[in-house]
Design a protein around this motif. Structure first.
Motif: not given
Length: 99
Positions: A29-31, A46-50, A82-83, A89-94
């Motif tokens: 998957g992708f964001a 936690p994800l970067p703002p915004p 990308r961020r 990706d690091a958490k395996g969610l995609l």
């Protein structure tokens, strides 16, 4: 849609935005502008703002990358995508959704 179908993953984005974030043959998957991840796949970190991450009852989390519509021609939008994608990706969610 989440409550009716209980998907594992979902995304809303343009083809151009998707192609800018993942090679066409990459099954992960992708964001996108809106991204949904079912709780069964893991917890959203936690994800970067915004970026806004909102729970959908006990089913999962929907993430909104930015309040405005994303554009593949906007370098800031691509960098944010990308961020967020790296964090997910690091958490395996995609990882690919297998049938």
């Amino acid at each position: 849609m989440v409550l009716a179908w209980e998907p594992l993953f979902g995304v809303i984005a343009t083809h151009e935005f998707r192609r800018a974030l993942r090679p066409a043959r990459d099954p992960r998957g992708f964001a996108g502008w809106l991204t949904y991840v079912a709780r069964a796949r893991g917890d959203v970190p936690p994800l970067p703002p915004p970026v806004r991450a909102e729970p959908v009852e006990d089913k999962g989390t929907v993430m909104v990358l930015a309040p405005e519509r994303l554009s593949a021609s906007n370098p800031e939008h691509l960098e944010l995508g990308r961020r967020v994608q790296e964090v997910l990706d690091a958490k395996g969610l995609l990882r690919p959704v297998l049938s």
